[in-house]
Motif scaffolding. Structure first.
Motif, PDB file in Angstrom:
ATOM      1  N   GLU A  12       0.847  -1.191   0.000  1.00  0.00           N
ATOM      2  CA  GLU A  12       0.000   0.000   0.000  1.00  0.00           C
ATOM      3  C   GLU A  12       0.878   1.234   0.000  1.00  0.00           C
ATOM      4  OE1 GLU A  12      -3.532   2.059   2.589  1.00  0.00           O
ATOM      5  OE2 GLU A  12      -3.172  -0.074   2.810  1.00  0.00           O
ATOM      6  N   VAL A  13       0.604   2.125  -0.907  1.00  0.00           N
ATOM      7  CA  VAL A  13       1.353   3.363  -0.997  1.00  0.00           C
ATOM      8  C   VAL A  13       0.734   4.363  -0.031  1.00  0.00           C
ATOM      9  CG1 VAL A  13       1.994   5.267  -2.524  1.00  0.00           C
ATOM     10  CG2 VAL A  13       1.968   2.936  -3.388  1.00  0.00           C
ATOM     11  N   LYS A  14       1.573   4.974   0.763  1.00  0.00           N
ATOM     12  CA  LYS A  14       1.092   5.975   1.719  1.00  0.00           C
ATOM     13  C   LYS A  14       1.639   7.333   1.309  1.00  0.00           C
ATOM     14  CE  LYS A  14      -0.932   3.691   5.182  1.00  0.00           C
ATOM     15  NZ  LYS A  14      -2.255   3.924   5.623  1.00  0.00           N
ATOM     16  N   GLY A  15       0.760   8.316   1.335  1.00  0.00           N
ATOM     17  CA  GLY A  15       1.172   9.682   1.066  1.00  0.00           C
ATOM     18  C   GLY A  15       1.293  10.442   2.373  1.00  0.00           C
ATOM     19  N   SER A  16       1.549  11.705   2.268  1.00  0.00           N
ATOM     20  CA  SER A  16       1.604  12.548   3.455  1.00  0.00           C
ATOM     21  C   SER A  16       0.225  12.550   4.113  1.00  0.00           C
ATOM     22  CB  SER A  16       2.013  13.962   3.069  1.00  0.00           C
ATOM     23  OG  SER A  16       0.986  14.561   2.293  1.00  0.00           O
ATOM     24  N   ALA A  17       0.168  12.996   5.356  1.00  0.00           N
ATOM     25  CA  ALA A  17      -1.109  13.025   6.079  1.00  0.00           C
ATOM     26  C   ALA A  17      -2.129  13.882   5.338  1.00  0.00           C
ATOM     27  CB  ALA A  17      -0.891  13.549   7.493  1.00  0.00           C
ATOM     28  N   ALA A  18      -1.678  14.984   4.742  1.00  0.00           N
ATOM     29  CA  ALA A  18      -2.588  15.873   4.015  1.00  0.00           C
ATOM     30  C   ALA A  18      -3.144  15.185   2.771  1.00  0.00           C
ATOM     31  CB  ALA A  18      -1.867  17.168   3.644  1.00  0.00           C
ATOM     32  N   VAL A  19      -2.303  14.443   2.063  1.00  0.00           N
ATOM     33  CA  VAL A  19      -2.757  13.723   0.871  1.00  0.00           C
ATOM     34  C   VAL A  19      -3.706  12.603   1.280  1.00  0.00           C
ATOM     35  CG1 VAL A  19      -2.035  12.235  -1.038  1.00  0.00           C
ATOM     36  CG2 VAL A  19      -0.772  14.328  -0.568  1.00  0.00           C
ATOM     37  N   GLU A  20      -3.382  11.884   2.342  1.00  0.00           N
ATOM     38  CA  GLU A  20      -4.267  10.825   2.827  1.00  0.00           C
ATOM     39  C   GLU A  20      -5.641  11.389   3.182  1.00  0.00           C
ATOM     40  OE1 GLU A  20      -3.961   7.458   3.164  1.00  0.00           O
ATOM     41  OE2 GLU A  20      -2.023   7.525   2.181  1.00  0.00           O
ATOM     42  N   ALA A  21      -5.677  12.597   3.725  1.00  0.00           N
ATOM     43  CA  ALA A  21      -6.944  13.232   4.110  1.00  0.00           C
ATOM     44  C   ALA A  21      -7.848  13.460   2.898  1.00  0.00           C
ATOM     45  CB  ALA A  21      -6.678  14.546   4.832  1.00  0.00           C
ATOM     46  N   LEU A  22      -7.259  13.677   1.722  1.00  0.00           N
ATOM     47  CA  LEU A  22      -8.046  13.873   0.510  1.00  0.00           C
ATOM     48  C   LEU A  22      -8.870  12.636   0.164  1.00  0.00           C
ATOM     49  CD1 LEU A  22      -5.455  15.663  -1.823  1.00  0.00           C
ATOM     50  CD2 LEU A  22      -7.419  16.700  -0.677  1.00  0.00           C
ATOM     51  N   PHE A  23      -8.392  11.466   0.576  1.00  0.00           N
ATOM     52  CA  PHE A  23      -9.066  10.207   0.242  1.00  0.00           C
ATOM     53  C   PHE A  23     -10.178   9.863   1.225  1.00  0.00           C
ATOM     54  CE2 PHE A  23      -5.290   9.937  -2.276  1.00  0.00           C
ATOM     55  CZ  PHE A  23      -5.675   9.229  -3.394  1.00  0.00           C
ATOM     56  N   ARG A  24     -10.326  10.637   2.292  1.00  0.00           N
ATOM     57  CA  ARG A  24     -11.403  10.398   3.255  1.00  0.00           C
ATOM     58  C   ARG A  24     -12.626  11.189   2.822  1.00  0.00           C
ATOM     59  NH1 ARG A  24      -7.678  12.148   7.087  1.00  0.00           N
ATOM     60  NH2 ARG A  24      -6.135  10.547   7.246  1.00  0.00           N
TER      61      ARG A  24
END
Length: 116
Positions: A12-24
């Motif tokens: 699983e590719v993880k991005g920065s916390a801000a990028v991960e927030a876009l997927f929520r």
């Protein structure tokens, strides 16, 4: 007998916390929200001309060809985890978390989620 080839499980590719927030994306509660989350078969056909221009300009550095290529690649994937692995590097490259782009990025990601 030939040796079986073991396929590695996709990481699983993880991005920065801000990028991960876009997927929520919050769960739809109203009928209009639920209708706007119906499944999409082909991402390239799901966009209006205005949406294509908006996403290309805001999220892909004004490169329509790059956006189209990415969407075709996403169409060939089988699940959201694979799509996320494709989108996170693009999101970081074009700074989708920037305040002016975040809403557009979330609407694009919401569209992509409808594919899977």
């Amino acid at each position: 007998a030939p040796t079986p080839v073991l396929k590695a499980a996709p990481t699983e590719v993880k991005g920065s916390a801000a990028v991960e927030a876009l997927f929520r994306i919050k769960e739809a509660k109203e009928l209009s929200e639920k209708l706007s989350q119906q499944e999409i078969k082909d991402l390239t056909k799901a966009l209006s001309i205005n949406d294509k221009l908006l996403y290309a300009n805001e999220l892909f550095g004004r490169d329509m060809a790059d956006m189209t290529k990415t969407m075709q690649q996403l169409n060939g994937l089988s699940n959201l985890a694979e799509a996320k692995a494709v989108l996170i590097p693009i999101a970081e490259k074009f700074d989708w978390t920037e305040e002016e782009r975040a809403d557009v990025a979330q609407s694009f990601i919401k569209l992509v989620k409808r594919k899977y």
